[in-house]
Design an enzyme around this catalytic site. Structure first.
Site, PDB file in Angstrom:
ATOM      1  N   TRP A   1     -26.686 -11.868  -3.583  1.00  0.00           N
ATOM      2  CA  TRP A   1     -27.414 -13.227  -3.831  1.00  0.00           C
ATOM      3  C   TRP A   1     -27.097 -13.224  -5.442  1.00  0.00           C
ATOM      4  O   TRP A   1     -27.897 -12.621  -6.252  1.00  0.00           O
ATOM      5  CB  TRP A   1     -28.955 -12.998  -3.602  1.00  0.00           C
ATOM      6  CG  TRP A   1     -29.222 -13.133  -2.153  1.00  0.00           C
ATOM      7  CD1 TRP A   1     -28.110 -13.599  -1.189  1.00  0.00           C
ATOM      8  CD2 TRP A   1     -30.311 -12.836  -1.599  1.00  0.00           C
ATOM      9  NE1 TRP A   1     -29.056 -13.696   0.154  1.00  0.00           N
ATOM     10  CE2 TRP A   1     -30.136 -13.158  -0.128  1.00  0.00           C
ATOM     11  CE3 TRP A   1     -31.675 -12.331  -2.122  1.00  0.00           C
ATOM     12  CZ2 TRP A   1     -31.014 -12.940   0.825  1.00  0.00           C
ATOM     13  CZ3 TRP A   1     -32.511 -11.959  -0.944  1.00  0.00           C
ATOM     14  CH2 TRP A   1     -32.399 -12.384   0.308  1.00  0.00           C
TER      15      TRP A   1
ATOM     16  N   GLU B   1     -30.810 -28.094   3.331  1.00  0.00           N
ATOM     17  CA  GLU B   1     -29.434 -28.234   3.724  1.00  0.00           C
ATOM     18  C   GLU B   1     -29.224 -28.881   5.100  1.00  0.00           C
ATOM     19  O   GLU B   1     -28.203 -29.504   5.592  1.00  0.00           O
ATOM     20  CB  GLU B   1     -28.937 -26.883   3.718  1.00  0.00           C
ATOM     21  CG  GLU B   1     -28.432 -26.345   2.594  1.00  0.00           C
ATOM     22  CD  GLU B   1     -29.652 -25.923   1.558  1.00  0.00           C
ATOM     23  OE1 GLU B   1     -29.384 -25.515   0.439  1.00  0.00           O
ATOM     24  OE2 GLU B   1     -30.625 -25.466   2.226  1.00  0.00           O
TER      25      GLU B   1
ATOM     26  N   ASP C   1     -12.759 -11.450  -4.388  1.00  0.00           N
ATOM     27  CA  ASP C   1     -13.516 -12.775  -4.209  1.00  0.00           C
ATOM     28  C   ASP C   1     -12.624 -14.023  -4.303  1.00  0.00           C
ATOM     29  O   ASP C   1     -11.510 -13.723  -4.491  1.00  0.00           O
ATOM     30  CB  ASP C   1     -14.814 -12.648  -4.945  1.00  0.00           C
ATOM     31  CG  ASP C   1     -16.023 -13.280  -4.408  1.00  0.00           C
ATOM     32  OD1 ASP C   1     -15.814 -14.490  -3.744  1.00  0.00           O
ATOM     33  OD2 ASP C   1     -17.079 -12.764  -4.352  1.00  0.00           O
TER      34      ASP C   1
ATOM     35  N   TYR D   1     -23.454 -16.459   1.500  1.00  0.00           N
ATOM     36  CA  TYR D   1     -23.286 -15.298   0.739  1.00  0.00           C
ATOM     37  C   TYR D   1     -22.370 -14.260   1.309  1.00  0.00           C
ATOM     38  O   TYR D   1     -22.674 -14.097   2.306  1.00  0.00           O
ATOM     39  CB  TYR D   1     -24.942 -14.746   0.211  1.00  0.00           C
ATOM     40  CG  TYR D   1     -25.563 -15.983  -0.332  1.00  0.00           C
ATOM     41  CD1 TYR D   1     -25.440 -16.745  -1.284  1.00  0.00           C
ATOM     42  CD2 TYR D   1     -26.802 -16.113   0.481  1.00  0.00           C
ATOM     43  CE1 TYR D   1     -26.503 -17.780  -1.648  1.00  0.00           C
ATOM     44  CE2 TYR D   1     -27.774 -17.173   0.101  1.00  0.00           C
ATOM     45  CZ  TYR D   1     -27.499 -18.058  -0.864  1.00  0.00           C
ATOM     46  OH  TYR D   1     -28.458 -19.051  -0.901  1.00  0.00           O
TER      47      TYR D   1
END
Length: 481
Positions: free
Chosen positions: A187, A233, A282, A173
């Site tokens: 988040w 993960e 972004d 993030y």
């Protein structure tokens, strides 16, 4: 081969002539972005800025900036090799003879190497700063775009755990540096960390958080992978690396981090507290607006004695995150086929930032089969965020955008072949009239069947016969062209 840490991977790239060291002073305020943009355009090397003018550490960037380097980071020649390994594991068969038994044992051995391993000492804790000694300005954080809200610490791997079950989550993030000890945590609503934070907030408890920078390449990729919440993960990272990942206990929070990470931030998120975060240029290529997000008050910062700060720039494609997204596309194809077996292949165009468009080829067998596949994709985890799905026949190469366009432009009657729906969209989507949900479109560009109401007889494509093509090839030198 698996790389134990970032230094080992950078050394391998340097031996290959695929790493450029930049000794000249370079400003992380916009200048790094300008340099990386040129290098990316030329499919150039990974970069190690040895003297950034902000911070006290060297800065590694564009490390995953080509598909070749992304594959190298995961120890393969081609990203498709990983998908093939996964596909092989997902198709267990009874062993036949000694050879079959050997293959079965080989599959079991792959799975044994998956779980992470806890160690008691770690390079990432060679240097320790605590309390008021913590100073995030040590890190050469980047301001990528002129209107960014400040310095961002991108590519940090954020560790949280479910407050009730203890299940771990590893995610990637964006992190805005608010001051020397505080970072905002972007988040997004669909992420597992958001769920952990919401549960902790409901219980009135602070949430422990650890953020690791510069992890082994397989771990860094795994943090970006769209795994279901119940899959660790680190299991994926171990599978990719063909080796167990060493984890060490944090010093001040009940979490574990990679032992060979470069830098680790430890702290707590206080329930109910927010800070304005953004704007930020972004991966969509647009600035996202200021929104309130939780923040981490860093209690402890640890690092290696030879620490390198690894970061990434995102923005309008192409960027370094393109090859990371392409890795996800190839790795997750066998998993998508498990639930939608008629899929032959799919492509997530980088220009569509990997969730705005899905091109999928299918073995069409029955009326409205394409629409069945569209709905199945919209029900498959984070694929639910896809806005446009284009379905083509099995003989169409989904990675050849000219061929896809030819099919999509020519094979569609929009009165019959377009499926419009409404559903969730990405947190960052700026085009939806309401945040978090918006319109979806499915385009059926397959050959139409009489049973679908098409009565005219679908025409054959005009293709030169094989004999003529062979004759032209054989006589090519005679033509003098």
């Amino acid at each position: 081969m698996a790389f134990a840490d970032l230094q080992e991977f950078l050394a391998a790239l340097e031996r290959d002539g695929d790493l450029a060291r930049v000794s000249a002073p370079v400003d992380p305020h916009l200048e790094v972005t300008g340099i990386v943009a040129r290098v990316l355009k030329e499919q150039g090397p990974a970069l190690l800025f040895e003297n950034p003018t902000r911070g006290r550490l060297p800065l590694a960037i564009n490390v995953f900036g080509t598909q070749r380097r992304m594959a190298r980071a995961l120890g393969v020649q081609s990203l498709d090799e990983i998908g093939e390994r996964i596909g092989d594991l997902l198709q267990p068969e009874l062993p036949r003879g000694i050879g079959g038994l050997k293959d079965a044992l080989g599959k079991a051995a792959q799975l044994r190497s998956v779980p992470p391993r806890r160690v008691t000492a770690a390079l990432c804790q060679e240097i320790v700063y605590q309390g008021d000694d913590v100073d995030l300005s040590i890190l050469p954080g980047i301001k990528s775009w002129p209107d960014d809200g400040g310095v961002f610490l991108n590519l940090g791997l954020t560790h949280t755990k479910h407050p009730e079950t203890g299940a771990r989550n590893l995610g990637m993030y964006r992190l805005q540096r608010q001051d020397e000890r505080t970072v905002s945590l972007h988040w997004q609503i669909h992420k597992d960390s958001t769920s952990h934070a919401a549960i902790a907030e409901r219980r009135g408890e602070p949430l422990p958080v650890a953020i690791a920078f510069g992890c082994p390449p397989a771990v860094t990729y795994a943090a970006s992978a769209p795994l279901p919440a119940d899959i660790d993960e680190y299991l994926l990272a171990g599978f990719l690396a063909r080796d167990r990942v060493d984890l060490v206990d944090c010093l001040t929070v009940p979490l574990q981090v990679p032992a060979t990470a470069q830098i680790v931030l430890e702290g707590w998120v206080t329930p109910g507290e927010r800070l304005p975060e953004g704007p930020f240029g972004d991966h969509t290529g647009f600035y996202t607006p200021i929104e309130p997000f939780p923040y981490l008050r860093v209690e402890t910062m640890t690092m290696r004695a030879d620490a390198i700060y690894q970061s990434i720039i995102v923005g309008r494609p192409p960027q370094e995150d393109g090859p990371i997204g392409k890795a996800t596309e190839r790795i997750f194809l066998p998993l998508l086929r498990m639930t939608i077996p008629e899929i032959v292949d799919y492509d997530l165009p980088e220009a569509g930032v990997f969730h705005n468009c899905v091109i999928v080829s299918i073995e069409k067998r029955f009326p409205k089969h394409a629409q069945k596949v569209m709905n199945a994709i919209w029900g498959a985890g984070l694929m639910s965020l896809s806005k446009l799905i284009v379905v083509v026949d099995a003989d169409c190469d989904v990675h050849d955008y000219a061929e896809v366009a030819w099919r999509a432009f020519g094979n569609v009657d929009y009165a019959h072949d377009a499926l419009h729906s409404v559903g969730p969209v990405d947190h960052l989507d700026h085009s939806s009239y309401e945040q978090f949900f918006g319109g979806k479109l499915g385009v059926d560009a397959t050959r139409k069947l009489p049973s679908e109401g098409y009565r005219r007889g679908w025409p054959d494509e005009c293709v030169l016969d094989a004999a003529t093509q062979a004759r032209v090839t054989a006589r090519w030198s005679e033509y003098g062209i």
